[in-house]
Design an enzyme around this catalytic site. Structure first.
Site, PDB file in Angstrom:
ATOM      1  N   GLY A  29       0.826  -1.206   0.000  1.00 18.09           N
ATOM      2  CA  GLY A  29       0.000   0.000   0.000  1.00 18.09           C
ATOM      3  C   GLY A  29       0.856   1.249   0.000  1.00 18.09           C
ATOM      4  O   GLY A  29       2.091   1.186   0.028  1.00 18.09           O
ATOM      5  N   ASP A  83       3.327  -2.860   8.271  1.00 19.11           N
ATOM      6  CA  ASP A  83       2.313  -2.803   7.210  1.00 19.11           C
ATOM      7  C   ASP A  83       1.330  -1.677   7.503  1.00 19.11           C
ATOM      8  O   ASP A  83       1.202  -1.244   8.659  1.00 19.11           O
ATOM      9  CB  ASP A  83       1.581  -4.162   7.147  1.00 19.11           C
ATOM     10  CG  ASP A  83       0.868  -4.389   5.821  1.00 19.11           C
ATOM     11  OD1 ASP A  83       0.782  -3.454   5.003  1.00 19.11           O
ATOM     12  OD2 ASP A  83       0.390  -5.524   5.618  1.00 19.11           O
ATOM     13  N   GLY A  84       0.631  -1.244   6.501  1.00 23.79           N
ATOM     14  CA  GLY A  84      -0.427  -0.258   6.672  1.00 23.79           C
ATOM     15  C   GLY A  84      -1.729  -0.930   7.072  1.00 23.79           C
ATOM     16  O   GLY A  84      -1.772  -2.138   7.326  1.00 23.79           O
ATOM     17  N   ALA A  85      -2.786  -0.145   7.135  1.00 27.78           N
ATOM     18  CA  ALA A  85      -4.118  -0.687   7.433  1.00 27.78           C
ATOM     19  C   ALA A  85      -5.160   0.273   6.879  1.00 27.78           C
ATOM     20  O   ALA A  85      -4.883   1.450   6.652  1.00 27.78           O
ATOM     21  CB  ALA A  85      -4.310  -0.862   8.939  1.00 27.78           C
ATOM     22  N   GLY A  98      -7.685  -3.262   1.510  1.00 25.22           N
ATOM     23  CA  GLY A  98      -8.080  -2.259   0.518  1.00 25.22           C
ATOM     24  C   GLY A  98      -7.211  -2.328  -0.721  1.00 25.22           C
ATOM     25  O   GLY A  98      -7.662  -2.056  -1.828  1.00 25.22           O
ATOM     26  N   GLY A  99      -5.965  -2.728  -0.525  1.00 23.83           N
ATOM     27  CA  GLY A  99      -5.042  -2.873  -1.651  1.00 23.83           C
ATOM     28  C   GLY A  99      -5.040  -4.282  -2.232  1.00 23.83           C
ATOM     29  O   GLY A  99      -4.238  -4.584  -3.124  1.00 23.83           O
ATOM     30  N   GLU A 105      -0.726 -10.677   3.317  1.00 24.07           N
ATOM     31  CA  GLU A 105      -0.480  -9.813   4.481  1.00 24.07           C
ATOM     32  C   GLU A 105      -0.758 -10.568   5.779  1.00 24.07           C
ATOM     33  O   GLU A 105      -0.006 -10.441   6.747  1.00 24.07           O
ATOM     34  CB  GLU A 105      -1.344  -8.557   4.396  1.00 24.07           C
ATOM     35  CG  GLU A 105      -0.867  -7.581   3.327  1.00 24.07           C
ATOM     36  CD  GLU A 105      -1.789  -6.402   3.117  1.00 24.07           C
ATOM     37  OE1 GLU A 105      -1.312  -5.362   2.672  1.00 24.07           O
ATOM     38  OE2 GLU A 105      -2.998  -6.514   3.398  1.00 24.07           O
TER      39      GLU A 105
HETATM   40  C1  5RP Z   1      -3.401  -3.647   1.309  1.00 25.85           C
HETATM   41  C2  5RP Z   1      -3.680  -3.086   2.653  1.00 25.85           C
HETATM   42  C3  5RP Z   1      -3.116  -1.740   2.954  1.00 25.85           C
HETATM   43  O1  5RP Z   1      -2.298  -1.842   4.065  1.00 25.85           O
HETATM   44  C4  5RP Z   1      -4.245  -0.803   3.234  1.00 25.85           C
HETATM   45  O2  5RP Z   1      -5.106  -0.807   2.123  1.00 25.85           O
HETATM   46  C5  5RP Z   1      -3.724   0.619   3.502  1.00 25.85           C
HETATM   47  O3  5RP Z   1      -3.294   1.174   2.323  1.00 25.85           O
HETATM   48  P1  5RP Z   1      -2.630   2.601   2.254  1.00 25.85           P
HETATM   49  O4  5RP Z   1      -1.362   2.535   3.027  1.00 25.85           O
HETATM   50  O5  5RP Z   1      -2.408   2.826   0.787  1.00 25.85           O
HETATM   51  O6  5RP Z   1      -3.592   3.602   2.843  1.00 25.85           O
HETATM   52  O7  5RP Z   1      -4.308  -3.671   3.482  1.00 25.85           O
HETATM   53  O8  5RP Z   1      -4.071  -4.857   1.122  1.00 25.85           O
END
Ligand code: 5RP
Length: 233
Positions: A29, A83-85, A98-99, A105
Site C-alpha cells: 500500500g 504494514d499499513g491498514a 483495501g489494496g 499480508e
Molecule cells: C493492502 C492493505 C493496505 O495496508 C491498506 O489498504 C492501507 O493502504 P494505504 O497505506 O495505501 O492507505 O491492506 O491490502
C-alpha cells in the site's frame, strides 16, 4: 500536511525499529511503500536484512531498491512485519485488504513475532466497519458464495450489499493469488471475532480483512506529530 506526508512520517518512525540481521515482512500500500523506500536507503547504506514482501507490487519495489528478499518457505519465521491498514480500533483490531493483498499480508503477519502498523490518523475508528470489509473468495461458485456471505452478514445484523471488486477499467479485480474480492460495507461491526469465525465457515471464503490480535502497535501520524499505541518493541 498531506495524508501522504503523514503516512511517510509514520513509516520513517517504524523504520527505526529495524535492526541488522532482522527477518522482515514488508507490507503493501501507499504507507508501506514509504517504509520500503526508507529500507532501501538503509540497505544501500549497508544494513543487512532479509525480507518477505506481501504482494507482487511490494516485491517489485523492493527488488528495484536492491532489498534482499526471501520466502516464507526459506524463512518461515520473521522478526517484524511493518504494514499499513485501512482501519484500526482502540483494541488494535484492523481492517486490511483495501489494496487487495490481505491473504499474503495475514500469512506474513502471523509468521512474524511482531506486527507494527503504520497509518495516518484518518484510519482511526472507535468501531471497525466504516471501511468496506474485503472478503477474498475462490472464483469457483462466485455467486453462490456471495449469497452465503450475504446470509452470514444478515444473520449478524448487517443489511448491506456484497460487491464484487472491479478494476478502474471495469474488469474483475484478481488478487496475486488468483482470487476475487467481495467488498462488504458493514457500517459498524459489533463483534469482529464472531463475524470472523462465521465468514470462515462459508466454503469458498479464502480469507477476510479482519486482522484480530495481530498488531502489537500502531504508529499514527497526524498534524500534531506521532502517536504510538501499544508496544512496538
Ligand atoms: C493492502 C492493505 C493496505 O495496508 C491498506 O489498504 C492501507 O493502504 P494505504 O497505506 O495505501 O492507505 O491492506 O491490502
Amino acid at each position: 500536511m498531506s495524508s501522504d506526508d503523514l503516512k511517510r512520517q509514520a513509516a520513517l518512525e517504524a523504520a527505526k525499529l529495524i535492526e541488522p540481521g532482522m527477518r522482515l515482512g514488508l507490507g503493501t500500500g501507499s504507507t508501506a511503500k514509504h517504509l520500503v523506500d526508507a529500507l532501501g536507503a538503509m540497505v544501500a547504506d549497508g544494513l543487512k536484512v532479509v525480507c518477505v514482501p506481501t504482494s507482487e507490487g511490494t516485491r517489485k519495489q523492493a527488488e528495484s531498491l536492491g532489498i534482499p528478499l526471501t520466502t516464507l518457505d526459506e524463512t518461515p519465521e520473521l522478526d517484524l512485519t511493518i504494514d499499513g491498514a485501512d482501519e484500526f480500533d482502540p483494541s488494535l483490531r484492523l481492517i486490511k485488504g483495501g489494496g487487495g493483498a490481505l491473504v499474503r499480508e495475514k500469512i506474513v503477519a502471523v509468521a512474524s513475532a511482531r506486527m507494527v502498523v503504520i497509518t495516518d490518523v484518518s484510519k482511526e475508528v472507535p468501531v471497525l466497519g466504516r471501511f468496506p470489509l474485503p472478503v477474498e473468495v475462490n472464483p469457483f461458485g462466485l455467486e453462490s458464495t456471495r449469497r452465503q456471505i450475504l446470509k452470514v452478514l444478515n444473520a449478524a445484523g448487517h443489511d448491506c450489499p456484497v460487491v464484487l471488486r472491479r478494476t478502474p477499467t471495469g474488469g474483475v479485480y484478481v488478487t496475486d493469488g488468483g482470487h476475487y474480492i467481495l467488498d462488504c460495507p458493514l457500517g459498524q461491526i459489533a463483534d469482529p471475532e464472531a463475524l470472523s469465525m462465521a465468514l470462515f465457515r462459508v466454503p469458498g471464503v479464502v480469507e477476510h480483512g479482519l486482522f484480530l490480535g495481530l498488531a502489537k502497535a500502531v504508529i499514527v501520524a497526524d498534524d500534531t506529530g506521532l502517536r504510538i499505541i501499544g508496544n512496538p518493541a
